[in-house]
Design an enzyme around this catalytic site. Structure first.
Site, PDB file in Angstrom:
ATOM      1  N   PRO A   1      40.466  60.566  92.698  1.00  0.00           N
ATOM      2  CA  PRO A   1      40.092  61.790  93.384  1.00  0.00           C
ATOM      3  C   PRO A   1      41.086  62.933  93.255  1.00  0.00           C
ATOM      4  O   PRO A   1      42.289  62.731  93.337  1.00  0.00           O
ATOM      5  CB  PRO A   1      40.009  61.358  94.846  1.00  0.00           C
ATOM      6  CG  PRO A   1      40.688  60.038  94.940  1.00  0.00           C
ATOM      7  CD  PRO A   1      41.153  59.645  93.606  1.00  0.00           C
ATOM      8  N   GLU A   2      40.563  64.132  93.078  1.00  0.00           N
ATOM      9  CA  GLU A   2      41.320  65.349  93.318  1.00  0.00           C
ATOM     10  C   GLU A   2      40.646  66.015  94.518  1.00  0.00           C
ATOM     11  O   GLU A   2      39.664  65.498  95.049  1.00  0.00           O
ATOM     12  CB  GLU A   2      41.301  66.250  92.082  1.00  0.00           C
ATOM     13  CG  GLU A   2      41.881  65.544  90.879  1.00  0.00           C
ATOM     14  CD  GLU A   2      42.660  66.454  89.933  1.00  0.00           C
ATOM     15  OE1 GLU A   2      43.143  67.504  90.385  1.00  0.00           O
ATOM     16  OE2 GLU A   2      42.769  66.102  88.743  1.00  0.00           O
TER      17      GLU A   2
ATOM     18  N   LYS B   1      43.898  66.227  99.905  1.00  0.00           N
ATOM     19  CA  LYS B   1      43.317  64.947  99.518  1.00  0.00           C
ATOM     20  C   LYS B   1      43.198  63.991 100.702  1.00  0.00           C
ATOM     21  O   LYS B   1      42.997  62.787 100.518  1.00  0.00           O
ATOM     22  CB  LYS B   1      44.170  64.305  98.408  1.00  0.00           C
ATOM     23  CG  LYS B   1      44.230  65.168  97.146  1.00  0.00           C
ATOM     24  CD  LYS B   1      45.192  64.622  96.131  1.00  0.00           C
ATOM     25  CE  LYS B   1      45.336  65.597  94.963  1.00  0.00           C
ATOM     26  NZ  LYS B   1      46.400  65.214  94.040  1.00  0.00           N
TER      27      LYS B   1
ATOM     28  N   ARG C   1      53.768  61.291  85.863  1.00  0.00           N
ATOM     29  CA  ARG C   1      52.347  61.387  85.483  1.00  0.00           C
ATOM     30  C   ARG C   1      52.274  62.013  84.102  1.00  0.00           C
ATOM     31  O   ARG C   1      53.165  62.748  83.701  1.00  0.00           O
ATOM     32  CB  ARG C   1      51.583  62.281  86.481  1.00  0.00           C
ATOM     33  CG  ARG C   1      51.723  61.869  87.934  1.00  0.00           C
ATOM     34  CD  ARG C   1      51.112  60.513  88.223  1.00  0.00           C
ATOM     35  NE  ARG C   1      49.699  60.468  87.874  1.00  0.00           N
ATOM     36  CZ  ARG C   1      48.720  60.937  88.635  1.00  0.00           C
ATOM     37  NH1 ARG C   1      48.981  61.452  89.804  1.00  0.00           N
ATOM     38  NH2 ARG C   1      47.471  60.873  88.237  1.00  0.00           N
TER      39      ARG C   1
END
Length: 264
Positions: free
Chosen positions: A2-3, A52, A252
């Site tokens: 999810p973003e 989020k 990341r």
DNA sequence: AAGAATGTTATGTA
DNA sequence: CTACATAACATTCT
């Protein structure tokens, strides 16, 4: 997975489905959040998202705080729902539907003060009407670390993940390693506006689309996950054909076309 | 069947 | 106090 748009989408869906219903909240094997039995049978007043984070607000004043982490997911079941699999952390059972939560890093009972504490450490969220880019600007201006790290830092700006980071920097021609403090105010407002547009569109479309249909050569038809992106997980730049560079940035993968986004 | 994946946080070192 | 690296943690899919 999810973003920010995913969480806002879920908040909208669950709010619409379950608002005001008395719910059964349960999970097999007692794996559910501590104290969650307290909300079993309560009425769900509201579901909201900030960045989020998801908040399920109950008639009792209790709040369930959910964070999906990297691979948390909800599965919806029409009635009658099958028995929950053993990794289900929470099942919301309404009159005609049930949803199961799986893989979340956070699923805990809290209260309005706990929510306030979480919100206090989040930067502004571009999806929200009250999101203000000027609140984030001083933090951006102060950082010597790369803009690609600042965009992923939820205390600077809430809701941006790895895809929106790669794509927004690409369309603004900014290399992810440019020190945040070297970003101009105009560039920051430009990034914010792009992110706000995309995040809101993502809530609607349920998928991240950053390349216009005209550029894609696909005037109609559904667009799948990852099909309409400029650089994220792409072999070559969709604009100029340069091979996309991928490297580790703050744990990341970062992606950039170093022709369209010159190195600092 | 190892490894990747649209995250975050805590902790250690400089 | 900042910067950066590393590990831990959540589960499914290929």
């Amino acid at each position: 997975m999810p973003e920010g748009h995913t969480l806002h989408r879920l908040a909208r869906d669950h709010d619409g489905l379950f608002r005001g219903q008395v719910l059964r909240v349960s999970s097999p094997q007692g794996r559910f959040a501590d104290g969650a039995a307290r909300v079993d049978g309560q009425q769900l007043d509201r579901v909201s998202a900030y960045g989020k984070h998801l908040f399920y607000e109950w008639g009792s004043g209790d709040v369930i705080h959910v964070h999906l982490g990297l691979f948390g997911k909800f599965f919806a079941h029409p009635d009658p729902a099958p028995a929950p699999r053993d990794t289900v952390r929470m099942r919301l059972t309404g009159t005609a539907h049930a949803v199961d939560l799986i893989g979340a890093t956070e699923c805990t009972l809290t209260d309005p003060a706990g929510v306030a504490a979480i919100l206090a450490r989040l930067g502004p969220d571009p999806i929200r009407r009250d999101g203000d880019p000027e609140l984030a600007w001083p933090k951006v201006q102060r950082r010597a670390s790369p803009i690609g790290m600042a965009l992923m830092d939820q205390s600077v700006i809430a809701g941006v993940g790895n895809v929106y980071r790669a794509e927004s920097l690409f369309v603004h021609g900014i290399h992810p390693e440019v020190p945040a403090r070297e970003i101009s105010h105009d560039q920051w407002l430009g990034l914010w506006t792009t992110l706000r547009t995309w995040l809101r569109r993502g809530v609607r479309d349920r998928v991240i689309i950053t390349v216009p249909r005209a550029e894609l050569g696909r005037p109609r038809g559904p667009i799948g996950r990852g099909e309409a992106l400029w650089v994220y997980k792409q072999e070559r730049c969709r604009r100029c054909g340069t091979p996309i560079r991928r490297w580790d940035l703050g744990g990341r993968w970062a992606y950039a076309c170093e022709t369209c986004q010159p190195r600092p």
